[in-house]
Design a protein around this motif. Sequence first.
Motif, mmCIF file in Angstrom:
data_model
loop_
_atom_site.group_PDB
_atom_site.id
_atom_site.type_symbol
_atom_site.label_atom_id
_atom_site.label_comp_id
_atom_site.label_asym_id
_atom_site.label_seq_id
_atom_site.Cartn_x
_atom_site.Cartn_y
_atom_site.Cartn_z
ATOM 1 N N LEU A 263 0.861 -1.177 0.000
ATOM 2 C CA LEU A 263 0.000 0.000 0.000
ATOM 3 C C LEU A 263 0.897 1.227 0.000
ATOM 4 C CD1 LEU A 263 -2.925 1.128 0.273
ATOM 5 C CD2 LEU A 263 -2.524 1.130 2.765
ATOM 6 N N TYR A 264 0.609 2.178 -0.906
ATOM 7 C CA TYR A 264 1.451 3.365 -1.051
ATOM 8 C C TYR A 264 0.580 4.612 -0.955
ATOM 9 C CZ TYR A 264 4.856 0.004 -2.768
ATOM 10 O OH TYR A 264 5.710 -1.060 -2.871
ATOM 11 N N VAL A 266 0.262 8.726 -1.795
ATOM 12 C CA VAL A 266 0.767 9.792 -2.655
ATOM 13 C C VAL A 266 1.231 10.956 -1.802
ATOM 14 C CG1 VAL A 266 0.210 11.391 -4.528
ATOM 15 C CG2 VAL A 266 -0.817 9.109 -4.504
ATOM 16 N N GLU A 267 2.472 11.394 -2.043
ATOM 17 C CA GLU A 267 3.012 12.546 -1.307
ATOM 18 C C GLU A 267 2.915 13.832 -2.123
ATOM 19 O OE1 GLU A 267 6.416 11.200 1.677
ATOM 20 O OE2 GLU A 267 6.959 10.765 -0.401
ATOM 21 N N SER A 268 3.172 13.713 -3.440
ATOM 22 C CA SER A 268 3.073 14.903 -4.296
ATOM 23 C C SER A 268 2.644 14.474 -5.679
ATOM 24 C CB SER A 268 4.414 15.632 -4.371
ATOM 25 O OG SER A 268 5.383 14.823 -5.020
ATOM 26 N N ALA A 269 2.000 15.399 -6.417
ATOM 27 C CA ALA A 269 1.510 15.086 -7.761
ATOM 28 C C ALA A 269 1.663 16.293 -8.660
ATOM 29 C CB ALA A 269 0.053 14.657 -7.699
ATOM 30 N N GLU A 270 2.114 16.048 -9.894
ATOM 31 C CA GLU A 270 2.292 17.132 -10.853
ATOM 32 C C GLU A 270 1.335 17.027 -12.035
ATOM 33 O OE1 GLU A 270 6.321 17.206 -12.169
ATOM 34 O OE2 GLU A 270 7.170 17.135 -10.156
ATOM 35 N N ASN A 271 0.339 16.123 -11.950
ATOM 36 C CA ASN A 271 -0.520 15.857 -13.092
ATOM 37 C C ASN A 271 -1.767 16.736 -13.084
ATOM 38 O OD1 ASN A 271 -1.870 14.681 -10.964
ATOM 39 N ND2 ASN A 271 -1.189 12.614 -11.479
ATOM 40 N N ASP A 272 -2.402 16.799 -14.275
ATOM 41 C CA ASP A 272 -3.642 17.571 -14.421
ATOM 42 C C ASP A 272 -4.857 16.778 -13.960
ATOM 43 O OD1 ASP A 272 -2.166 19.637 -15.515
ATOM 44 O OD2 ASP A 272 -2.384 18.853 -17.564
ATOM 45 N N PHE A 273 -4.718 15.471 -13.906
ATOM 46 C CA PHE A 273 -5.792 14.607 -13.430
ATOM 47 C C PHE A 273 -5.136 13.453 -12.686
ATOM 48 C CE2 PHE A 273 -4.551 13.188 -17.653
ATOM 49 C CZ PHE A 273 -4.288 11.846 -17.440
ATOM 50 N N GLY A 274 -5.957 12.644 -12.013
ATOM 51 C CA GLY A 274 -5.395 11.457 -11.363
ATOM 52 C C GLY A 274 -5.172 11.666 -9.875
ATOM 53 N N GLU A 290 7.662 2.473 -10.889
ATOM 54 C CA GLU A 290 7.435 2.699 -12.322
ATOM 55 C C GLU A 290 6.066 3.324 -12.546
ATOM 56 O OE1 GLU A 290 6.855 0.059 -16.387
ATOM 57 O OE2 GLU A 290 8.105 -0.747 -14.759
ATOM 58 N N ALA A 291 5.053 2.839 -11.830
ATOM 59 C CA ALA A 291 3.706 3.394 -11.970
ATOM 60 C C ALA A 291 3.663 4.839 -11.500
ATOM 61 C CB ALA A 291 2.711 2.536 -11.199
ATOM 62 N N ALA A 292 4.349 5.115 -10.417
ATOM 63 C CA ALA A 292 4.374 6.483 -9.889
ATOM 64 C C ALA A 292 4.987 7.434 -10.904
ATOM 65 C CB ALA A 292 5.160 6.510 -8.585
ATOM 66 N N ALA A 293 6.048 6.960 -11.581
ATOM 67 C CA ALA A 293 6.697 7.808 -12.576
ATOM 68 C C ALA A 293 5.761 8.107 -13.737
ATOM 69 C CB ALA A 293 7.971 7.122 -13.074
ATOM 70 N N LYS A 294 4.961 7.133 -14.127
ATOM 71 C CA LYS A 294 4.032 7.337 -15.228
ATOM 72 C C LYS A 294 3.026 8.439 -14.913
ATOM 73 C CE LYS A 294 5.486 4.061 -18.031
ATOM 74 N NZ LYS A 294 6.050 4.388 -19.360
ATOM 75 N N ALA A 295 2.601 8.509 -13.631
ATOM 76 C CA ALA A 295 1.597 9.500 -13.225
ATOM 77 C C ALA A 295 2.224 10.766 -12.646
ATOM 78 C CB ALA A 295 0.653 8.879 -12.204
ATOM 79 N N LYS A 296 3.571 10.853 -12.687
ATOM 80 C CA LYS A 296 4.297 12.021 -12.163
ATOM 81 C C LYS A 296 3.977 12.249 -10.698
ATOM 82 C CE LYS A 296 4.510 14.215 -16.709
ATOM 83 N NZ LYS A 296 4.197 15.418 -17.534
ATOM 84 N N LEU A 297 4.123 11.174 -9.912
ATOM 85 C CA LEU A 297 3.833 11.208 -8.478
ATOM 86 C C LEU A 297 5.082 10.875 -7.685
ATOM 87 C CD1 LEU A 297 0.619 8.966 -8.463
ATOM 88 C CD2 LEU A 297 0.677 11.458 -8.652
ATOM 89 N N THR A 298 5.033 11.203 -6.402
ATOM 90 C CA THR A 298 5.975 10.628 -5.439
ATOM 91 C C THR A 298 5.150 9.864 -4.428
ATOM 92 O OG1 THR A 298 5.989 12.603 -4.044
ATOM 93 C CG2 THR A 298 7.704 12.434 -5.755
ATOM 94 N N ASP A 339 6.064 -8.179 -14.487
ATOM 95 C CA ASP A 339 7.112 -7.601 -15.338
ATOM 96 C C ASP A 339 6.644 -6.338 -16.067
ATOM 97 O OD1 ASP A 339 5.334 -8.815 -17.020
ATOM 98 O OD2 ASP A 339 6.798 -10.080 -18.051
ATOM 99 N N ALA A 340 5.362 -6.012 -16.001
ATOM 100 C CA ALA A 340 4.849 -4.776 -16.609
ATOM 101 C C ALA A 340 3.511 -4.446 -15.980
ATOM 102 C CB ALA A 340 4.699 -4.948 -18.119
ATOM 103 N N GLY A 341 3.135 -3.170 -16.045
ATOM 104 C CA GLY A 341 1.832 -2.751 -15.527
ATOM 105 C C GLY A 341 1.876 -2.439 -14.052
ATOM 106 N N THR A 342 0.927 -3.050 -13.305
ATOM 107 C CA THR A 342 0.806 -2.729 -11.881
ATOM 108 C C THR A 342 0.801 -3.959 -10.993
ATOM 109 O OG1 THR A 342 -1.613 -2.876 -11.894
ATOM 110 C CG2 THR A 342 -0.634 -0.745 -12.509
ATOM 111 N N GLY A 343 0.784 -5.145 -11.617
ATOM 112 C CA GLY A 343 0.637 -6.372 -10.831
ATOM 113 C C GLY A 343 -0.814 -6.775 -10.679
ATOM 114 N N PHE A 344 -1.726 -5.945 -11.183
ATOM 115 C CA PHE A 344 -3.154 -6.256 -11.212
ATOM 116 C C PHE A 344 -3.615 -6.268 -12.674
ATOM 117 C CE2 PHE A 344 -2.715 -4.287 -6.979
ATOM 118 C CZ PHE A 344 -3.270 -5.293 -6.196
ATOM 119 N N VAL A 345 -4.405 -7.280 -13.037
ATOM 120 C CA VAL A 345 -4.848 -7.417 -14.425
ATOM 121 C C VAL A 345 -6.344 -7.145 -14.509
ATOM 122 C CG1 VAL A 345 -5.130 -9.003 -16.361
ATOM 123 C CG2 VAL A 345 -3.020 -9.038 -15.011
#
Length: 963
Positions: A263-264, A266-274, A290-298, A339-345
């Motif tokens: 469980l993670y 979000v500390e900061s976000a730079e996105n317009d949505f999400g 990797e997922a956090a980087a995609k959404a521009k989060l920490t 190996d890709a995605g989020t670990g949830f399908v």
Amino acid sequence: MTDTPEKVDYSSTLYLPQTDFPMRAGLPQKEPETVARWQKMELYKKLRASAAGREKFVLHDGPPYANGNIHIGHALNKILKDVINRSFQMRGYDANYVPGWDCHGLPIEWKIEEKYREKGKNKDEVPVNEFRQECRDFASGWIKIQTEEFKRLGIEGDFENPYTTMNFHAEARIAGELLKIAKSGQLYRGSKPVMWSVVERTALAEAEVEYADVESDMIWVKFPIVEGPADLKDNFVVIWTTTPWTIPGNRAIAFSSRYPYGLYEVESAENDFGPQPGEKLIFATRLADEAAAKAKLTFKFVRDVAPEELAAITCAHPLKGLGYTFPVPLLDGDHVTDDAGTGFVHTAPSHGREDFDAWTAKARELEARGISSKIPFPVDDAGFYTADAPGFDGARVMDDNGKKGDANERVIKALIAVNTLFARGRLKHSYPHSWRSKKPVIFRNTPQWFVYMDKELGDGTTLRSRSLSAIDDTRFVPAAGQNRLRAMIEGRPDWVLSRQRAWGVPIAIFADENGEVLVDDAVNARILEAFEKEGADAWFAEGAKERFLGKEHDAARWTQVMDILDVWFDSGSTHTFTLEDRPDLKWPADVYLEGSDQHRGWFHSSLLESCATRGRAPYNAVVTHGFTMDEKGEKMSKSKGNVVSPQDVMKESGADILRLWVMTTDYWEDQRLGKTIIQTNIDAYRKLRNTVRWMLGTLAHDTGEEITHAHMPELEQLMLHRLSQLDVLVREGYDAFDFKKIARALIDFSNVELSAFYFDVRKDALYCDAPSSLKRRASLCVIRKLFECLVSWLAPMLPFTMEEAWLSRKPDAVSIHLEQFPAVPAEWRNDALEAKWEKIRDVRSVVTGALEIERREKRIGASLEAAPVVHIGDAELLKALEGQDFAEICITSAIAIVAGEGPADAFRLAEVAKVSVEPKLAEGVKCARSWRITTDVGSDADYPDVSARDAAALREIGFRRAA
């Protein structure tokens, strides 16, 4: 002063080659004449008559589609088949080749629809049997064209009586095979996600798709947790998908208990949505950053989430506000990776096989939890959303031209509006396309007819286990094909048979509202009798339902299935109406040969059909060839301008050049073809043709005399020994379908051992010796056998050229192709003689090396001007030369052999130890007849300008000098 003998022209006294077999082949003009001759003389019928009573060898022809001119792949395929058939025919078998054509299905239906579209005509407005007749006529026209193109390649077979899948008897047998499967309980109606072509409006099988790279939308979506451990409620599970349009079909989320999750927050976000600071989300531990980087989060890690906690979670659908009010459970799935995605399908059972399997496997458990396991139908056959995708009226996944519709963008906008989109992006990846329309397909849940792969069949087997067992019992060439086909059978889903088309054999069954099939032998008999007489069109005729059901069944209870059979079922059934039903063939076939793509096509469907109805494969061996690329190894395409057409090659160079390329290439792998490679084969062909031509010319002086093996000189015995070796190689090569090995061996033998050695050595004796000379007579006998063996062995590969050569030698013969490979006596084999002559040829190579330098330095012209001294310091080499006319072997006028190492400045070859050569000029006078320089020229007063040997020959043939 001595009188100089008057010059005499001795050319008429020499046995020089004489033949009408031209050096220039003229294949583009000559070959069509040969084809016409074969047709006029009915060669095919003569082949069958000559083979009557022999053991049958059957290569069953995989049917090409009758929808266009042949291409280089067809040429490769048919040439390989022809070589196999001819080689077995010439080795004592009845190798009857029956060509066939696949006539049903989309390739042809698509062509007729294109004609309609050009005229602004709607196919659905045309009576179905009228449309089907147009398809039949179209196929018939192309069968005629392809027949002539195949004949031009030199293919010999029963083109007067081929098999076609649209023949009435064939259609009856195909329908009959389906009815057998239905009666055995292997056929069922089910609702499963299948590959669907929106463009063509039909389901497709794996064998009908190809893969190409596309760029797709990809999204990460937040699913709100509504049930589960207290501290996880109101947080989110995040999935990733490359098909946003399938989100309305989502019914579950799959995870894997094999991987750690966390469980993670979000500390900061730079996105317009999400996600915004404070939100908590669950990811597979390995993929969180990797997922956090995609959404521009920490992120900051909060805690681990155990598998049992995940299993207890239920989410809300991310589009709940639009009417998706059902719960979304989490399911443990083996197909999930980290190996890709989020670990949830994201699991949409309407749109993927793994999703479907994961959902149905938990159906009872879900129902027990109060969750409906019903699978929706969110997308219709035209790619539009249905009522099962509320909120997206009018949205379309794909249009009629295969272009992306607006479904993705509308789903993404809806997710943004309800704040459940985590991130978005683009991804380039491989995606299935219809290999006919070349447009992308989609996966959609539709009712279709399937054959079970894993249903127990009453004898402890399933279709899958039968098929795998049959693969083990089949010979594969190359061997790797076995593993490839095995892997496909092991992993394939149930066989979807139904197609929503008009041209083909219908799934000729009746079913009730529950999908139960009517099994009635009387009904089936009426269906098959009608198909036999009227073809499958009978199924679509007015009143067909009542006609077939008869009075025994209530027509209101039964639905007449109007779907068409998968065309691979048609071709997979060809063994029944061809091999089983033709008395001139046999079942099973000895071999099937097709391209490597047919592991998922014809090899595959034939195996399944035969195992379902007969319990074994319809073939004993499977041979596969690769695909033809251009000279750079790139795929041929019209847009690149790199297509090599067989028609052009035949027009410019001849079919035998094309056939020689096939025979000399590694056909088991992908091959290359282009101008340079064609020219290489032209050059190789010319050398081979010239060898044959020289033999024909020399044999013009052959009396047909047989010289016993024991009385032949060693060199002739050596050539017969080599024939005995080649006989084994050729026969084993044809059995192994290893044509390159044969072609390479015969070409090298012709160029290196015959033209550059044996013929060269024996030309003097053949041209100049007296008629009574044993050497000359034995050489003619051997050349006769060389000719007969080589021309026969090469006839399957180069049928035009070898026919021409054979008839040039035997003008009263009918055809080389009616002959058998010559029998090679066991007594010809002599390994000890070969070992001895290897030593002789080693010494000869040093002599020829030394003379080559003398020629280059212009100290001699021809080798007959030389009389070298050969020093040999090896006792075994000296012994090998005992009793040999080594000057003749080296084509010099004289030669001296001296024991010892020789002087330091003598010529040597590093690879032949203890042999050296001193070049010397021959002493004496040049013979006016043989051009040898000898000391006995003029020793016979009647022939003062020739050697003693030549004088004796002239006297024997009765030549007298003018007074």
